[in-house]
Write an enzyme that holds these catalytic residues in place. Structure first.
Site, PDB file in Angstrom:
ATOM      1  N   GLY A 127      -0.872   6.673  31.659  1.00  0.00           N
ATOM      2  CA  GLY A 127      -0.271   6.630  30.338  1.00  0.00           C
ATOM      3  C   GLY A 127       1.195   7.025  30.383  1.00  0.00           C
TER       4      GLY A 127
ATOM      5  N   ASP B 176     -14.298   8.240  32.079  1.00  0.00           N
ATOM      6  CA  ASP B 176     -14.396   8.188  30.616  1.00  0.00           C
ATOM      7  C   ASP B 176     -14.660   9.609  30.123  1.00  0.00           C
ATOM      8  OD1 ASP B 176     -15.003   7.856  27.962  1.00  0.00           O
ATOM      9  OD2 ASP B 176     -16.728   6.540  28.285  1.00  0.00           O
TER      10      ASP B 176
ATOM     11  N   ALA C  54      -5.870  10.537  25.797  1.00  0.00           N
ATOM     12  CA  ALA C  54      -6.017  10.747  24.351  1.00  0.00           C
ATOM     13  C   ALA C  54      -6.010   9.406  23.632  1.00  0.00           C
ATOM     14  CB  ALA C  54      -4.882  11.620  23.819  1.00  0.00           C
TER      15      ALA C  54
ATOM     16  N   THR D 280      -4.132   7.998  20.712  1.00  0.00           N
ATOM     17  CA  THR D 280      -2.925   8.435  20.003  1.00  0.00           C
ATOM     18  C   THR D 280      -2.471   7.508  18.878  1.00  0.00           C
ATOM     19  OG1 THR D 280      -1.524   7.338  21.655  1.00  0.00           O
ATOM     20  CG2 THR D 280      -2.058   9.662  22.043  1.00  0.00           C
TER      21      THR D 280
ATOM     22  N   THR E   6      -0.981  18.321  19.435  1.00  0.00           N
ATOM     23  CA  THR E   6       0.021  17.632  18.621  1.00  0.00           C
ATOM     24  C   THR E   6       0.523  18.466  17.448  1.00  0.00           C
ATOM     25  OG1 THR E   6       0.323  15.694  17.167  1.00  0.00           O
ATOM     26  CG2 THR E   6      -1.874  16.600  17.303  1.00  0.00           C
ATOM     27  N   ASP E   7       1.726  18.132  16.990  1.00  0.00           N
ATOM     28  CA  ASP E   7       2.268  18.722  15.767  1.00  0.00           C
ATOM     29  C   ASP E   7       1.440  18.329  14.548  1.00  0.00           C
ATOM     30  OD1 ASP E   7       3.143  16.089  16.328  1.00  0.00           O
ATOM     31  OD2 ASP E   7       4.861  16.267  14.974  1.00  0.00           O
TER      32      ASP E   7
ATOM     33  N   TYR F 168      -6.370  11.766  12.953  1.00  0.00           N
ATOM     34  CA  TYR F 168      -5.813  12.075  14.274  1.00  0.00           C
ATOM     35  C   TYR F 168      -5.625  13.583  14.429  1.00  0.00           C
ATOM     36  CZ  TYR F 168      -2.389  12.413  18.057  1.00  0.00           C
ATOM     37  OH  TYR F 168      -1.728  12.770  19.206  1.00  0.00           O
TER      38      TYR F 168
END
Length: 269
Positions: free
Chosen positions: A15, A37, A61, A63, A102-103, A125
């Site tokens: 990624g 996986d 992830a 995303t 994440t934010d 998310y």
């Protein structure tokens, strides 16, 4: 922890972030989604027991923020339960887990957030990523959860590339000017991981320095961006207005404008 002398496993190695992690940890065992996986608990535990790493870095992830609204079950499987499976396996081999959150675990009603602030996601998310944090804490005592924001890097789709593409196709590009955060270059983030491994278990906020709106970010990339409000540009998933992460635990990284210059130089070479 002498990072160079330990066995490292990178999950999600192909990624945008995973690719830069592979450059920082060139000797790591590298697994892509085809190899592993993370939603399959038995496969995760079997793989990690076989590899016996000292450090596991999870860059896998789901995303797609708007996609998560339509694929809620998948979002929770990948972002929520998957990290818990990895943490469980790490505990069995006494490995340190590095995981990226994440934010968007915050609602954006405050101007900024420190690591100890209580999360309150406003989209699927963010909910799924918060579940991932909780799943890790429940299954491992040795983890570094790193909350990041507005990632851009040369190995994947990102905001900078989207702006460049739209700019070449349209006379003007509308970009929201009422959502604020910290753009973060995946190269800088990947290079920071060795420092984080030396610190105690817990949650960390790691971003490039400097706050901007999406419009300000776009204007640093293209010359035909025009500002608009979030109401003028509706999206399926609600976005936090202020998702500014404050790092209180480590030294700062360079300003996002410097990082953007480095990114543009790398992509053009």
């Amino acid at each position: 922890m002498v990072v160079g002398a330990i066995k490292t496993l990178i999950i999600g190695s192909n990624g945008m972030l995973g690719s830069d992690l592979c450059r920082v940890f060139p000797d790591a065992v590298k697994l892509t989604h085809k190899d592993l996986d993370i939603t399959n608990r038995e496969q995760v535990i079997e793989s990690i027991l076989k590899i016996k790493p000292s450090v596991v870095i999870n860059a896998a992830a789901y995303t797609d923020v708007d996609g998560c609204e339509d694929n809620r079950e998948l979002a929770f499987k990948v972002n929520g339960y998957g990290p818990g499976h990895i943490a469980e396996a790490c505990s069995k081999v006494r490995a340190t887990l590095v995981h990226f959150s994440t934010d968007y675990v915050f609602d954006g009603f405050r101007n900024e957030y420190v690591e100890s602030d209580t999360p309150y996601p406003i989209n699927v998310y963010g909910l799924s990523k918060l579940l991932g944090e909780q799943s890790i804490a429940e299954n491992s005592g040795d983890y570094r959860i790193i909350r990041v924001s507005w990632l851009f890097g040369t190995h994947g789709r990102n905001f900078v590339e989207t702006m460049l593409k739209l700019s070449s196709e349209m006379g003007t590009v509308k970009v929201v000017n009422d959502q604020f955060g910290k753009p973060t270059y995946t190269v800088d983030l990947a290079n920071k991981i060795k420092d984080i491994l030396e610190l105690e278990s817990g949650i960390y906020h790691i971003t490039n320095d400097g706050v901007c709106s999406w419009y300000e970010f776009a204007s640093a990339v293209i010359d035909n961006a025009v500002p608009c409000t979030s109401d003028e540009f509706p999206r399926k998933a609600k976005r936090p207005k202020y998702s500014v992460l404050v790092n209180t635990k480590t030294g700062p990284m360079r300003h996002w404008k410097e990082a953007l210059k480095a990114y543009m130089k790398e992509r053009n070479e």
